[in-house]
Design a protein around this motif. Structure first.
Motif, short mmCIF file in Angstrom:
data_model
loop_
_atom_site.label_atom_id
_atom_site.label_comp_id
_atom_site.label_asym_id
_atom_site.label_seq_id
_atom_site.Cartn_x
_atom_site.Cartn_y
_atom_site.Cartn_z
N ARG A 197 -30.99 4.54 -56.68
CA ARG A 197 -30.47 5.55 -55.76
C ARG A 197 -29.82 4.90 -54.54
O ARG A 197 -28.77 5.37 -54.07
CB ARG A 197 -31.60 6.48 -55.33
CG ARG A 197 -32.00 7.51 -56.37
CD ARG A 197 -32.86 8.62 -55.75
NE ARG A 197 -34.13 8.09 -55.28
CZ ARG A 197 -35.23 8.07 -56.00
NH1 ARG A 197 -35.21 8.55 -57.25
NH2 ARG A 197 -36.37 7.59 -55.52
N SER A 198 -30.42 3.83 -54.04
CA SER A 198 -29.83 3.16 -52.88
C SER A 198 -28.47 2.56 -53.23
O SER A 198 -27.53 2.62 -52.44
CB SER A 198 -30.77 2.07 -52.38
OG SER A 198 -30.93 1.04 -53.35
N ASP A 201 -26.03 5.45 -53.49
CA ASP A 201 -25.68 5.92 -52.16
C ASP A 201 -24.70 4.96 -51.49
O ASP A 201 -23.78 5.40 -50.78
CB ASP A 201 -26.94 6.06 -51.30
CG ASP A 201 -27.83 7.20 -51.78
OD1 ASP A 201 -27.31 8.08 -52.51
OD2 ASP A 201 -29.02 7.22 -51.43
N TYR A 204 -21.30 5.70 -52.87
CA TYR A 204 -20.77 6.92 -52.25
C TYR A 204 -20.32 6.65 -50.81
O TYR A 204 -19.27 7.14 -50.38
CB TYR A 204 -21.84 8.01 -52.26
CG TYR A 204 -22.03 8.66 -53.61
CD1 TYR A 204 -20.96 8.87 -54.47
CD2 TYR A 204 -23.29 9.07 -54.03
CE1 TYR A 204 -21.15 9.46 -55.70
CE2 TYR A 204 -23.48 9.67 -55.26
CZ TYR A 204 -22.39 9.86 -56.11
OH TYR A 204 -22.57 10.44 -57.34
N ASP A 205 -21.08 5.87 -50.05
CA ASP A 205 -20.71 5.56 -48.68
C ASP A 205 -19.39 4.80 -48.63
O ASP A 205 -18.53 5.06 -47.78
CB ASP A 205 -21.81 4.72 -48.02
CG ASP A 205 -23.08 5.54 -47.80
OD1 ASP A 205 -22.99 6.79 -47.84
OD2 ASP A 205 -24.15 4.94 -47.59
N LEU A 237 -23.97 3.88 -42.90
CA LEU A 237 -24.85 5.03 -43.11
C LEU A 237 -25.30 5.61 -41.78
O LEU A 237 -25.35 6.83 -41.60
CB LEU A 237 -26.07 4.59 -43.94
CG LEU A 237 -27.10 5.68 -44.26
CD1 LEU A 237 -26.44 6.81 -45.04
CD2 LEU A 237 -28.26 5.10 -45.04
#
Length: 371
Positions: A197-198, A201, A204-205, A237
């Motif tokens: 997940r990290s 993410d 996506y960032d 983030l």
């Protein structure tokens, strides 16, 4: 071995003609007589037969299997250590026992025990050829480049390259040490999912940052983000969260002012607040409206919204669209603005039906095909 036995063996040899014997000697042998010329007699040499079992293989055989071995394996070997010295069979021996040669198998097969001279010469020629082939193969190693262990811990080796190579034994040790770091420390399923997940993410960032900057994201940036190694990912983030917090604060302040100023808001006020909420959610300044003020409402969407509001000219939507329009109808201004980011046509059509005086008429016009 007695003289009588040697005489018997010599007589048997004289009774056989070699491959180069003359015609006279061959005729005498056919008549059962010994050869006339000594050089025409069949000669044998004490030559180890091909496939002769070695010491370890003989140790694994039973006594019966040793006796049953082919005759060419039952050759004599001289024992100069025992008392008295004697000729022994090369294969007929065991734990605590030996057999004096000729053994029973050698006596039974006679001259077949020994390899004839022409067979020996043929075998010797084959060995010379095999040795030449092996030497030719070894010649290829002479042009190879010797390599040495940089740590001086292992033996030298050869490579067919002019480049220097890392020591394979040192590399194996390094990999084993690296493996030991993880053996017994395998991550749990929850840790694996958290890591995935990290990484997702981070991707996506990176995409969001590229979209915000108006540039095309590179493959290297995506790979770094997926590996969790993208520089500045934590900073980005933090900045993103701060930006979202600012948007939420502006939306809350605007909504609070709207409630204080409009105890009984009109349709125009609701419409203005809806447009303002959309602008704030997009992170734009209120004085910079998006080009193309209203999303286009398709014919099917207009028919579906009319049906949901119980108006003429409507058409029942599918189950998902029905739930979506019902959600938009029940949402407040801020929630409807957020729904408009994903479903602009449905949210705008519901806004027209709920918050504008001529909204139903406009939707009927679209549904009738006049728009």
């Amino acid at each position: 071995m007695t003289d009588d036995r040697l005489t018997e063996i010599a007589a048997r040899a004289a009774a056989s003609a070699g491959p180069g014997a003359c015609g006279t000697c061959r005729s005498r042998v056919r008549d059962g007589l010994p050869v006339e010329h000594d050089e025409c007699a069949a000669r044998a040499t004490l030559f180890e037969a091909p496939g002769h079992p070695d010491y370890e293989e003989l140790g694994d055989l039973t006594d019966e299997e040793k006796v049953a071995l082919p005759a060419q394996f039952h050759t004599p070997v001289f024992d100069n250590l025992g008392k008295p010295n004697a000729w022994l069979c090369r294969v007929c021996w065991g734990d605590g026992w030996v057999t004096q040669w000729p053994c029973a198998t050698a006596q039974r097969h006679g001259a077949r025990v020994f390899t004839q001279e022409h067979h020996a010469e043929r075998r010797r020629a084959q060995q010379v050829t095999e040795v030449a082939e092996l030497r030719e193969q070894l010649d290829a190693y002479e042009v190879m480049n010797p390599q040495q262990c940089q740590a001086s811990k292992h033996a030298d080796w050869l490579v067919d390259s002019e480049h220097t190579h890392a020591c394979p034994w040192c590399e194996i040790a390094r990999l084993r040490a690296e493996l030991e770091k993880y053996v017994g420390h395998e991550p749990t399923a929850a840790e694996e999912m958290q890591y995935l997940r990290s990484c997702l993410d981070a991707v996506y960032d990176a995409c969001e940052a590229a979209r915000r900057d108006g540039r095309v994201i590179t493959v290297e940036e995506i790979e770094q983000a997926a590996d969790g190694q993208r520089p500045g990912a934590r900073k980005l983030l933090t900045e993103t969260l701060a930006e979202l917090a600012g948007q939420a604060r502006r939306v809350a302040e605007s909504h609070q002012r709207f409630i204080e100023e409009h105890a009984d808001p009109s349709a125009e006020a609701l419409c203005a607040q809806y447009e303002l909420a959309q602008t704030l959610v997009r992170g734009e300044e209120p004085n910079q409206p998006e080009p193309g003020a209203e999303p286009e409402v398709p014919w099917a969407t207009a028919c579906h919204v009319l049906w949901m509001f119980g108006e003429d000219g409507g058409m029942r939507p599918g189950s998902f669209t029905e739930q979506l329009i019902n959600t938009c109808a029940r949402a407040d201004v801020m929630q409807l603005a957020r729904l408009a980011q994903a479903y602009p046509a449905e949210a705008h059509a519901v806004h027209l039906a709920k918050n504008t005086e001529d909204g139903i008429t406009r939707l009927r016009t679209i549904a009738g095909g006049a728009a």
